[in-house]
Design an enzyme around this catalytic site. Structure first.
Site, PDB file in Angstrom:
ATOM      1  N   LYS A  76       0.853  -1.186   0.000  1.00 26.80           N
ATOM      2  CA  LYS A  76       0.000   0.000   0.000  1.00 26.80           C
ATOM      3  C   LYS A  76       0.890   1.237   0.000  1.00 26.80           C
ATOM      4  CE  LYS A  76      -3.868   1.997   2.676  1.00 26.80           C
ATOM      5  NZ  LYS A  76      -4.684   1.845   3.911  1.00 26.80           N
ATOM      6  N   SER A 151      -9.676   1.776   2.926  1.00 29.83           N
ATOM      7  CA  SER A 151      -8.813   2.530   2.037  1.00 29.83           C
ATOM      8  C   SER A 151      -7.776   1.678   1.311  1.00 29.83           C
ATOM      9  CB  SER A 151      -8.088   3.613   2.829  1.00 29.83           C
ATOM     10  OG  SER A 151      -7.233   3.022   3.801  1.00 29.83           O
ATOM     11  N   SER A 175      -9.850  -0.552   7.148  1.00 20.90           N
ATOM     12  CA  SER A 175      -9.257  -0.454   5.809  1.00 20.90           C
ATOM     13  C   SER A 175      -8.529  -1.677   5.280  1.00 20.90           C
ATOM     14  CB  SER A 175      -8.316   0.737   5.743  1.00 20.90           C
ATOM     15  OG  SER A 175      -9.065   1.902   5.545  1.00 20.90           O
TER      16      SER A 175
HETATM   17  N1  GLN Z   1     -13.184   4.144   6.320  1.00 20.51           N
HETATM   18  C1  GLN Z   1     -12.609   4.630   7.540  1.00 20.51           C
HETATM   19  C2  GLN Z   1     -12.222   6.076   7.354  1.00 20.51           C
HETATM   20  O1  GLN Z   1     -12.553   6.611   6.370  1.00 20.51           O
HETATM   21  C3  GLN Z   1     -11.433   3.811   7.939  1.00 20.51           C
HETATM   22  C4  GLN Z   1     -10.261   4.028   7.091  1.00 20.51           C
HETATM   23  C5  GLN Z   1      -9.060   3.240   7.519  1.00 20.51           C
HETATM   24  O2  GLN Z   1      -9.180   2.213   8.193  1.00 20.51           O
HETATM   25  N2  GLN Z   1      -7.891   3.747   7.164  1.00 20.51           N
HETATM   26  O3  GLN Z   1     -11.622   6.692   8.171  1.00 20.51           O
END
Ligand code: GLN
Length: 487
Positions: A76, A151, A175
């Site tokens: 990532k 994400s 994420s």
């Molecule tokens: N979807 C969540 C957010 O927008 C979690 C994102 C994540 O785990 N990085 O913050």
């Protein structure tokens, strides 16, 4: 070969049926042919990857091979990798070449794993659909009109489309698990502190945790064995004896008590998701597990609590992007203050700005007690609910996400709807617990459903066993998206 798992690639490399250079070349060819379709990778650098592959082959030749030696792993683009463009999905870092390696990257390099490229993601890991990336949205290989989740959507889609045998991601509120669920792969967020955050671009430091994404629980264990470990440069890294996360895989699950939280099966779950998760629980019963109902009464507060605490931490972490030290600087400006303003106005996207505004608001004088302190207190109660639940059960199960993959653009204009995609995952981060998602079926459109398995602190080896035993009895994790040649 591109359908191979880490386990099988590792065996073929050990038997000298394949070299790392051959494996890496194969995946690079697939990326070249298919990345345009899915937009999984932000950066691919064939020469860098092949240099690592050659070094891995030499390491093996010298008799120093480990299970991951020569295996390509996608990263990532939140992990700093020396000499690689590391963007975090943002215009702000669109020209940032990292001068150092994240701890996790160092560990992968040390065993001779090959960096296959940097994957696309929501900007600064803020999102659940991989649509907020400065580099354009990622498409779900199961249906390119749908999102892969986020994400870590680029990592998930790359593994699902067989552009990489495995990948690493990060999970602040879901994420790793939610994109794993939406793309039919397996993913694990470890107990907070097991994987060092050093060199992982910070979003919400008290919640962020790196973890593996792969096609099977077995592969997750192999990757976690390399990723986990103490690092003095992260003050929240835990100093514990090394664990072999693969050690319990072969043990039976009979007698295991599965906790089913009432709140996970309340209204709001798509019927197809509920059905697939119910059938997975049935499979565990056939394997000799018992089920018990548990309750997480404060779970309903986890999304609002998270959207106070995560933005608060993000507003502080993102203060460093000021046009001086890293990345982008506005081309034209007046004085210093104007330079800061223009740089941040131009460098950050809409969702990031929303979080910075919320974060500075909840931390400001007069609101700090009403929002930030109150959210911290509720966070403690949410963690306490899990402690109570684990008195009655060994692992908790439920859906990873309330729905399967949604359509591109469907929730992009409605942040609250987007935030609710993490309704089942966020509490786990707030409590610092380990959580994982494994594929457990499909909806009526043929889109994958994820089963979430939540463990007590440091129960990763147990969770991986539970997942592996399920994967021995089922084949959901072996299914490939339509049109993905798997031979
Ligand atoms: N979807 C969540 C957010 O927008 C979690 C994102 C994540 O785990 N990085 O913050």
């Amino acid at each position: 070969m591109h359908n191979a798992t880490i386990k099988s690639l590792s065996a073929d490399l050990a038997a000298r049926k394949l070299s790392s250079v051959e494996v890496t070349q194969q995946f690079l060819l697939r990326i070249k042919a298919l990345n345009q379709r899915y937009n999984c990778f932000i950066t691919v650098d064939e020469e860098k990857s092949l240099t690592q592959a050659r070094a891995a082959d030499a390491l093996r030749g010298a008799g120093h091979a480990r299970p991951l030696t020569g295996v390509p792993v996608a990263q990532k683009d939140i992990f700093c990798a020396k000499g690689w463009l590391t963007t975090c999905g943002s215009k702000m870092l669109s020209n940032f070449v990292s001068p150092y390696d994240a701890h996790v990257v160092e560990r992968l390099n040390a065993v001779g794993a090959v960096n296959l490229g940097k994957t696309n993601m929501d900007e600064f890991a803020m999102g659940s659909s991989s649509e907020t990336s400065h580099f354009g949205p990622v498409k779900n290989p199961w249906d390119a009109a749908t999102v892969p989740g986020g994400s870590s959507g680029g990592s998930a889609a790359a593994v699902a489309a067989r552009l990489a045998p495995a990948a690493i991601g990060t999970d602040t509120g879901g994420s790793i698990r939610q994109p794993a669920a939406l793309t039919g792969i397996s993913g694990l967020k470890p107990t907070y502190g097991v994987v060092s955050r050093y060199g992982m671009i910070a979003f919400a430091s008290s919640l962020d945790q790196g973890g593996p994404m792969a096609r099977s629980a077995e592969d997750l264990a192999l990757l976690l064995n390399v990723m986990a470990g103490f690092d003095a440069r992260d003050s929240t890294s835990l100093e514990r004896p090394a664990v072999d996360y693969a050690r319990d895989l072969a043990k039976p699950v009979a007698g295991l008590r599965i906790g089913l939280p009432r709140e996970f099966f309340a209204h709001g779950v798509a019927p197809d998701v509920e059905k697939a998760v119910g059938e997975a629980v049935g499979q565990f019963k056939r394997l000799g597990c018992e089920t018990v109902e548990v309750s997480l009464p404060n779970m309903a507060l986890s999304v609002p609590v998270y959207y106070v605490l995560a933005p608060a931490e993000a507003s502080s972490n993102l203060a460093r992007f000021d046009g001086v030290r890293y990345g982008y600087r506005a081309p034209e400006y007046g004085d210093l203050t104007d330079m800061y303003k223009k740089t941040r106005a131009q460098g950050f996207g809409g969702e990031v700005k929303r979080r910075i505004l919320i974060g500075t608001y909840v931390l400001s004088h007069g609101y700090y007690d009403a929002y930030y302190i109150r959210a911290q207190k509720l966070r403690r109660l949410i963690a306490q609910d899990f402690i109570e639940a684990f008195r009655k059960c060994d692992v908790i199960m439920g859906p990873t996400s309330p729905t399967t993959a949604f359509r591109l653009g469907e929730k992009a204009g409605d942040p609250v709807q987007m935030y609710l995609s993490d309704i089942y995952t966020i509490a786990v981060n707030l409590a610092g617990l380990p959580g994982m998602s494994i594929p457990c079926g499909f909806d009526s459109q043929g889109l994958p459903v994820g089963l979430q398995i939540i463990g007590d602190y440091f129960a990763e080896a147990k969770m991986l066993k539970v997942a592996h035993q399920y994967q021995l009895a089922t084949d959901w994790h072996d299914r490939a998206p339509p049109g993905i040649e798997i031979n």
